[in-house]
Design a protein around this motif. Structure first.
Motif, PDB file in Angstrom:
ATOM      1  N   LYS A 121      69.222 -37.854  46.590  1.00  0.00           N
ATOM      2  CA  LYS A 121      67.855 -37.461  46.254  1.00  0.00           C
ATOM      3  C   LYS A 121      67.046 -38.672  45.795  1.00  0.00           C
ATOM      4  CE  LYS A 121      64.972 -34.310  43.614  1.00  0.00           C
ATOM      5  NZ  LYS A 121      63.961 -35.345  43.378  1.00  0.00           N
ATOM      6  N   SER A 122      67.646 -39.521  44.964  1.00  0.00           N
ATOM      7  CA  SER A 122      66.908 -40.686  44.453  1.00  0.00           C
ATOM      8  C   SER A 122      66.522 -41.623  45.585  1.00  0.00           C
ATOM      9  CB  SER A 122      67.753 -41.436  43.414  1.00  0.00           C
ATOM     10  OG  SER A 122      68.085 -40.580  42.343  1.00  0.00           O
ATOM     11  N   VAL A 123      67.484 -41.899  46.472  1.00  0.00           N
ATOM     12  CA  VAL A 123      67.174 -42.761  47.614  1.00  0.00           C
ATOM     13  C   VAL A 123      66.083 -42.106  48.454  1.00  0.00           C
ATOM     14  CG1 VAL A 123      68.084 -43.722  49.766  1.00  0.00           C
ATOM     15  CG2 VAL A 123      69.434 -43.891  47.652  1.00  0.00           C
ATOM     16  N   GLY A 124      66.225 -40.794  48.693  1.00  0.00           N
ATOM     17  CA  GLY A 124      65.229 -40.067  49.484  1.00  0.00           C
ATOM     18  C   GLY A 124      63.848 -40.134  48.853  1.00  0.00           C
ATOM     19  N   ASP A 125      63.793 -39.997  47.528  1.00  0.00           N
ATOM     20  CA  ASP A 125      62.499 -40.060  46.838  1.00  0.00           C
ATOM     21  C   ASP A 125      61.843 -41.424  47.024  1.00  0.00           C
ATOM     22  OD1 ASP A 125      62.885 -37.491  45.964  1.00  0.00           O
ATOM     23  OD2 ASP A 125      63.384 -38.021  43.887  1.00  0.00           O
ATOM     24  N   TRP A 126      62.638 -42.499  46.894  1.00  0.00           N
ATOM     25  CA  TRP A 126      62.074 -43.842  47.052  1.00  0.00           C
ATOM     26  C   TRP A 126      61.606 -44.072  48.490  1.00  0.00           C
ATOM     27  CZ3 TRP A 126      63.130 -48.652  43.816  1.00  0.00           C
ATOM     28  CH2 TRP A 126      63.291 -48.311  42.461  1.00  0.00           C
ATOM     29  N   VAL A 127      62.383 -43.567  49.438  1.00  0.00           N
ATOM     30  CA  VAL A 127      62.007 -43.731  50.845  1.00  0.00           C
ATOM     31  C   VAL A 127      60.742 -42.915  51.142  1.00  0.00           C
ATOM     32  CG1 VAL A 127      62.714 -43.222  53.234  1.00  0.00           C
ATOM     33  CG2 VAL A 127      64.308 -44.351  51.653  1.00  0.00           C
ATOM     34  N   ASP A 128      60.670 -41.691  50.611  1.00  0.00           N
ATOM     35  CA  ASP A 128      59.471 -40.866  50.823  1.00  0.00           C
ATOM     36  C   ASP A 128      58.236 -41.557  50.248  1.00  0.00           C
ATOM     37  OD1 ASP A 128      60.914 -38.937  52.072  1.00  0.00           O
ATOM     38  OD2 ASP A 128      61.018 -37.579  50.330  1.00  0.00           O
ATOM     39  N   ALA A 129      58.363 -42.111  49.041  1.00  0.00           N
ATOM     40  CA  ALA A 129      57.224 -42.785  48.413  1.00  0.00           C
ATOM     41  C   ALA A 129      56.766 -43.958  49.277  1.00  0.00           C
ATOM     42  CB  ALA A 129      57.602 -43.264  47.014  1.00  0.00           C
ATOM     43  N   TYR A 130      57.733 -44.702  49.795  1.00  0.00           N
ATOM     44  CA  TYR A 130      57.413 -45.847  50.651  1.00  0.00           C
ATOM     45  C   TYR A 130      56.714 -45.394  51.935  1.00  0.00           C
ATOM     46  CZ  TYR A 130      58.373 -49.341  54.251  1.00  0.00           C
ATOM     47  OH  TYR A 130      58.271 -50.219  55.299  1.00  0.00           O
ATOM     48  N   ARG A 131      57.235 -44.304  52.518  1.00  0.00           N
ATOM     49  CA  ARG A 131      56.639 -43.812  53.766  1.00  0.00           C
ATOM     50  C   ARG A 131      55.212 -43.307  53.531  1.00  0.00           C
ATOM     51  NH1 ARG A 131      61.996 -40.703  56.318  1.00  0.00           N
ATOM     52  NH2 ARG A 131      62.848 -42.559  57.344  1.00  0.00           N
ATOM     53  N   ARG A 132      54.985 -42.660  52.375  1.00  0.00           N
ATOM     54  CA  ARG A 132      53.633 -42.197  52.047  1.00  0.00           C
ATOM     55  C   ARG A 132      52.679 -43.380  51.932  1.00  0.00           C
ATOM     56  NH1 ARG A 132      56.054 -38.481  48.737  1.00  0.00           N
ATOM     57  NH2 ARG A 132      55.869 -39.863  46.933  1.00  0.00           N
ATOM     58  N   GLU A 133      53.131 -44.408  51.195  1.00  0.00           N
ATOM     59  CA  GLU A 133      52.281 -45.604  51.041  1.00  0.00           C
ATOM     60  C   GLU A 133      51.969 -46.221  52.398  1.00  0.00           C
ATOM     61  OE1 GLU A 133      54.094 -48.518  48.415  1.00  0.00           O
ATOM     62  OE2 GLU A 133      54.668 -46.873  47.080  1.00  0.00           O
ATOM     63  N   ARG A 134      52.994 -46.270  53.258  1.00  0.00           N
ATOM     64  CA  ARG A 134      52.812 -46.906  54.553  1.00  0.00           C
ATOM     65  C   ARG A 134      51.806 -46.124  55.392  1.00  0.00           C
ATOM     66  NH1 ARG A 134      58.121 -47.512  58.010  1.00  0.00           N
ATOM     67  NH2 ARG A 134      57.820 -45.256  57.995  1.00  0.00           N
ATOM     68  N   SER A 135      51.912 -44.795  55.380  1.00  0.00           N
ATOM     69  CA  SER A 135      50.985 -44.055  56.228  1.00  0.00           C
ATOM     70  C   SER A 135      49.576 -44.101  55.638  1.00  0.00           C
ATOM     71  CB  SER A 135      51.452 -42.618  56.471  1.00  0.00           C
ATOM     72  OG  SER A 135      51.645 -41.956  55.254  1.00  0.00           O
TER      73      SER A 135
END
Ligand code: FES
Ligand SMILES: [Fe+2]
Lengths: 123, 426
Positions: free
Chosen positions: B406-420
């Motif tokens: 979950k923690s890794v997923g949360d960090w990846v989701d945050a990064y993907r949001r910033e990128r988009s």
């Protein structure tokens, strides 16, 4: 760096590699006085169970005496024969895994996995 | 039947409601797209442990670290003032790798006063300053002071050296580690300098291997031989239950408890354990570390035995009540492989008996870790099959597995949001 057996061979030192109270273990010294875990692990994997059982049967009961002999010296200042004796203890620990736990040279379910000990104290 | 009390919510997992209790996917352990984003989102943003201060004992001592996931190599060095610094291992002239010994791709260590590039001989001080350029006057409008080694954020906590590849890390190392981990401040890690270092290239995603060291549910089964034949059936029927789990931000820990090994009956031990007074649980005869060991028992449980801290993202610090510790690191080398590093740390042996006890601990550690390594390669293969396009359950004893993914997923989701968002604004 001590290389144990090879060093003794090259300098034409006496045939006995171990302190005299351990003359009965001399027949295992050529094979099992190994300075590093990678060498001991490789020797274990290259040995048959009957070879390791013979070594274990002779050396395991004497671990206490071997360590007591070495404990009379500073660890960092072991005479060569005592140093080889400690290496023989390390090898006894190695083969005990096969004799006591796995009943085969390889770890059960390790498949082809490797885990290299890349740094360790000497002796 | 619960052996230990659980939080008021009834389970450890429900005590942390953000975790949920649902089924989870292991797409994050097979997908190349996920691995690429994970490198950016997690490994290039989090503080990463790359060593101990004992690795660079004196001014000029250095090690290099190959960070495959970031396609870079770092020089970690102690400068003349005693500060530990990190730089990209790259010459500012034409990009040559500056420090290597046997082969450019192999890590190395040593000691020097300046780093000299093998290609055209430019030299750099321990603080990264470029202080010699061969035939300097041949260059155009040239100021060598603008061509120092490229620094990487580097800080030390409790003797552990961390780097952060982000341009400006959003948190200091201490804030990142949080209160649960930094509560270990003052633990005598610095006294444990007798080391047994292991390294392995393992054919599974780094998270799968980390998972195998953050749940003990598998221990009575996969490692059934940890129990002697006399006790194996009982151990398996009892299963495993931990007395304490705790989460703090992206970090997590589990405690175990139990009587010290030296007090166990003889048929609970293998003969070699009795003979060396040591074994998988470490030497039976403990060093005197004093009574004040902060932070090791955050749950305040009786008879704690192990405190296993999982420091996000890829570091494990496992402290034994008997006065030694283990450190594991998992470095992704591809979506489906990683480099594992494991070290056992002890107070130095004073005689051969103590050395043999530590040897027995290090030998038994490897035996059982090899079972994990062999098995997890099978897990990876199975998770790559079409059958794995499904979701999987996790028990309460696997709460830390749930929390890592979950923690890794949360960090990846945050990064993907910033990128988009960045794309949208572009
Ligand atoms: S690349 Fe380093 S001196 Fe030319
Ligand atoms: Fe395991």
């Amino acid at each position: 760096m001590h290389t144990g057996v090879n060093e003794a061979k090259q300098s034409g030192m006496p045939e006995s590699l171990l302190p005299s109270p351990f003359a009965d273990l001399e027949r295992f010294a050529q094979t099992w006085c190994l300075a590093t875990e990678p060498e001991r692990f490789a020797q274990r994997m290259a040995s048959t169970m009957s070879e390791m059982q013979a070594f274990y049967a002779a050396s395991f009961p004497r671990i206490g005496e071997m360590l007591a002999f070495c404990d009379a010296h500073q660890l960092g200042d072991l005479p060569d024969d005592a140093c080889r004796l400690l290496q023989l203890v390390h090898s006894t620990i190695m083969v005990s895994m096969c004799v006591e736990i796995w009943h085969q040279p390889a770890v059960i379910d390790a498949a082809g996995a490797r885990l290299d000990r890349v740094r360790e104290p000497f002796p | 039947m619960d052996q230990y009390p659980r939080p008021a919510e009834g389970t450890w997992t429900e005590h942390y409601p953000d975790l949920g209790t649902g089924l989870i996917s292991y797409e994050d352990c097979v997908s190349p797209e996920f691995a690429a984003d994970e490198s950016e989102a997690v490994f290039k943003r989090a503080w990463l442990n790359v060593g101990r201060v004992e690795d660079v004992p004196r001014a000029g001592s250095y090690v290099t670290r190959e960070l495959t996931f970031a396609k870079t190599s770092l020089i970690v060095v102690r400068d003349a003032q005693g500060q530990v610094r990190a730089f990209h291992n790259m010459c500012r002239h034409r990009g040559n790798k500056i420090v290597w010994t046997n082969a450019p791709s192999e890590e190395t260590s040593g000691s020097c006063r300046t780093f000299t590039c093998k290609y055209h001989g430019w030299r750099y001080g321990l603080d990264g300053t470029c202080n010699f350029v061969q035939q300097e006057s041949e260059f155009f409008d040239f100021d060598k002071s603008a061509f120092g080694l490229i620094p990487v954020h580097c800080d030390v906590w409790a003797g552990f050296i961390f780097v952060n590849l982000a341009e400006s890390p959003p948190q200091s190392l201490r804030d990142f580690l949080g209160t649960m981990v930094t509560a270990l401040d003052g633990y005598p890690f610095d006294r444990m300098t007798e080391r047994y270092d292991f390294s392995a290239d393992i054919a599974c995603n780094w998270k799968l291997f980390a998972d195998a060291f953050q749940e003990y549910y598998h221990v009575p089964i996969l490692h059934s031989q940890e129990a002697t034949p006399a006790t194996r059936a009982k151990t398996q029927s009892m299963g495993f239950e931990a007395p304490h789990y705790q989460l703090d931000g992206p970090h997590r820990m589990v405690s175990t408890s139990g009587a010290p090994r030296r007090s166990w009956p003889e048929d609970f031990q293998y003969p070699i354990e009795v003979a060396t007074r040591s074994g998988l649980f470490g030497p039976w005869d403990e060093p005197d570390l004093g009574d004040d060991l902060p932070g090791v028992n955050p749950g305040g449980i009786p008879k704690w035995a192990i405190a296993n801290f999982q420091v996000f993202p890829n570091l494990e610090i496992l402290i034994w009540e008997t006065g030694w510790y283990m450190l594991y690191r998992y470095w992704p080398t591809s979506p489906t492989t990683h480099r594992y590093e494991g070290t056992l740390f002890f107070v130095p042996s004073t005689n051969a008996s103590e050395r043999a006890a530590r040897e027995c601990a290090a030998v038994m550690f490897k035996e059982f870790a090899l079972q994990d390594a062999g098995t997890l390669e099978g897990t990876q293969k199975a998770l790559e099959s079409p059958a794995a396009q499904t979701v999987f359950p996790l028990s309460d004893q696997e709460i830390l597995v749930r929390h890592l993914h979950k923690s890794v997923g949360d960090w990846v989701d945050a990064y993907r949001r910033e990128r988009s968002e960045a794309v949208r604004h572009a």
